[in-house]
Design an enzyme around this catalytic site. Structure first.
Site, PDB file in Angstrom:
ATOM      1  NE  ARG A  25      -3.712  -2.265   2.425  1.00  0.00           N
ATOM      2  CZ  ARG A  25      -4.951  -2.292   1.937  1.00  0.00           C
ATOM      3  NH1 ARG A  25      -5.441  -1.211   1.359  1.00  0.00           N
ATOM      4  NH2 ARG A  25      -5.701  -3.371   2.017  1.00  0.00           N
ATOM      5  CG  HIS A  61     -13.212  -0.639   0.828  1.00  0.00           C
ATOM      6  ND1 HIS A  61     -12.145  -1.026   1.596  1.00  0.00           N
ATOM      7  CD2 HIS A  61     -14.176  -0.242   1.693  1.00  0.00           C
ATOM      8  CE1 HIS A  61     -12.450  -0.868   2.869  1.00  0.00           C
ATOM      9  NE2 HIS A  61     -13.682  -0.395   2.966  1.00  0.00           N
ATOM     10  NE  ARG A 114     -10.382   1.615   0.066  1.00  0.00           N
ATOM     11  CZ  ARG A 114     -10.356   1.651   1.398  1.00  0.00           C
ATOM     12  NH1 ARG A 114     -11.010   2.576   2.059  1.00  0.00           N
ATOM     13  NH2 ARG A 114      -9.644   0.781   2.091  1.00  0.00           N
ATOM     14  CG  HIS A 120      -6.127   0.444  -2.653  1.00  0.00           C
ATOM     15  ND1 HIS A 120      -5.662  -0.841  -2.556  1.00  0.00           N
ATOM     16  CD2 HIS A 120      -7.253   0.484  -1.926  1.00  0.00           C
ATOM     17  CE1 HIS A 120      -6.466  -1.546  -1.790  1.00  0.00           C
ATOM     18  NE2 HIS A 120      -7.440  -0.756  -1.384  1.00  0.00           N
TER      19      HIS A 120
HETATM   20  O1  LIG Z   1      -8.331  -3.477  -0.008  1.00  0.00           O
HETATM   21  P1  LIG Z   1      -9.153  -2.391   0.620  1.00  0.00           P
HETATM   22  O2  LIG Z   1      -9.967  -1.599  -0.363  1.00  0.00           O
HETATM   23  O3  LIG Z   1      -8.363  -1.526   1.542  1.00  0.00           O
HETATM   24  O4  LIG Z   1     -10.232  -3.132   1.493  1.00  0.00           O
HETATM   25  C1  LIG Z   1      -9.873  -3.957   2.552  1.00  0.00           C
HETATM   26  C2  LIG Z   1     -11.131  -4.552   3.137  1.00  0.00           C
HETATM   27  O5  LIG Z   1     -11.624  -5.459   2.175  1.00  0.00           O
HETATM   28  C3  LIG Z   1     -12.804  -6.116   2.535  1.00  0.00           C
HETATM   29  O6  LIG Z   1     -13.176  -6.948   1.490  1.00  0.00           O
HETATM   30  C4  LIG Z   1     -12.525  -6.939   3.768  1.00  0.00           C
HETATM   31  O7  LIG Z   1     -13.726  -7.576   4.173  1.00  0.00           O
HETATM   32  C5  LIG Z   1     -12.042  -6.038   4.893  1.00  0.00           C
HETATM   33  O8  LIG Z   1     -11.669  -6.826   5.989  1.00  0.00           O
HETATM   34  C6  LIG Z   1     -10.831  -5.236   4.449  1.00  0.00           C
HETATM   35  O9  LIG Z   1     -10.555  -4.280   5.447  1.00  0.00           O
END
Ligand SMILES: O=P(O)(O)OC[C@H]1O[C@@H](O)[C@H](O)[C@@H](O)[C@@H]1O
Length: 301
Positions: A25, A61, A114, A120
């Site tokens: 990240r 997300h 994000r 990300h």
């Molecule tokens: O990869 P991203 O967008 O930061 O999202 C992470 C989230 O993705 C979700 O799918 C998970 O259920 C969460 O536990 C996690 O925190």
């Protein structure tokens, strides 16, 4: 700033920022990479939701959002399909353009947010959107989900749990730690209070297992069979009431905060909460509406 870091990454890095389960990240990558000489590390602002502890590729997300919206949009469009008169075709085209525009506006907003909060790199959110749509497409063509027995649901749950744990332990034996990202998040998060156990890969696994179990329990329950599979299940009024009541009830779940001080307790309660949500939507709410509609029907008769 994330975009600048991303360009630097794409020019210099071959260290797995892309790899599924191993994607870095931006908020920790900029601190650890060697490509910025003498204090020239870009300053990425962090926010309370920046410090995700899992790997960054693909974005969870973006994947969740595109998957859910893809299912809703395609389901809504399937209602208008199949009619051949001219006004129906025009209505279909207008609905199609409107729904897909809404879909893409939402996905782009999720992706930008994000990237903006430095969780990300851009390619990770794009991968997330594509992965979510593929998952939705695959499951839309798996109608067995709606008819599988509770036993099948439990077996699937056990299979997923055992395979995830075995995968984790086997990799651990050859010195690969799947939870490699957690220490990085703890090290580089600007505020320790922003590190949330909710975001760990195991928490995600437990939530998914809970949701799957709750769904299995729901569709195999007497409440579901009597309400959704009965006469009421085909009525528009029943469906609209179920949607409204489910949306209202689900808000209540947001008030349930799971204690995070003991890990086992957290995982157990998290599993129960995740199971309770589909159970409420699939069985409990429809059954209550079904009971409420019954006396009205009797009066009308
Ligand atoms: O990869 P991203 O967008 O930061 O999202 C992470 C989230 O993705 C979700 O799918 C998970 O259920 C969460 O536990 C996690 O925190």
């Amino acid at each position: 700033m994330v975009i600048t870091a991303w360009k630097d990454w794409s020019v210099h890095s071959v260290d797995g920022t892309f790899g599924i389960l191993f994607g870095h990240r931006p908020y920790w990558w900029v601190q650890e990479t060697m490509i910025y000489p003498n204090q020239s590390t870009p300053c990425l602002e962090q926010f309370p939701i920046t410090c995700e502890t899992g790997p960054g590729s693909p974005s969870g997300h973006a994947m969740g959002s595109s998957c859910v919206w893809y299912v809703m949009v395609t389901a809504a469009l399937s209602y208008t399909v199949g009619q051949t008169n001219k006004s129906a075709v025009t209505l279909y085209r207008v609905t199609w353009s409107f729904l897909w525009s809404v879909f893409w506006i939402i996905q782009i907003s999720v992706c930008i947010s994000r990237v903006f909060i430095a969780t990300h790199f851009p390619h990770q959110v794009i991968l997330g959107v594509i992965a979510g749509m593929l998952v939705a497409e695959a499951f839309e063509h798996t109608p067995a989900i709606q008819t599988a027995s509770l036993r099948t649901y439990i077996k699937t749950n056990l299979f997923l749990l055992i395979s995830a744990l075995s995968f984790y332990l086997i990799l651990k034996l050859i010195d690969i730690d799947l939870l490699w990202s957690v220490p990085k998040a703890k090290k580089w998060c600007a505020n320790p209070d922003w590190i949330n156990i909710d975001t760990t890969p195991f928490a995600g696994l437990v939530r998914n297992l809970g949701a799957l179990f709750g769904l299995g329990l729901g569709i195999n329950s007497e409440m579901f069979i009597r309400s959704c599979k009965g006469k009421n299940g085909y009525k528009i009024s029943f469906r609209i009431l179920c949607i409204a009541a489910s949306l209202a009830t689900l808000q209540l779940y947001d008030f349930i905060k799971i204690p995070t001080h003991t890990e086992y307790l957290f995982y157990t309660l998290s599993f129960c909460k995740s199971a309770a949500i589909p159970l409420t939507v699939v069985a409990l709410v429809p059954y209550c509406i079904h009971l409420l509609m019954k006396p009205t029907e009797k009066k009308l008769n």
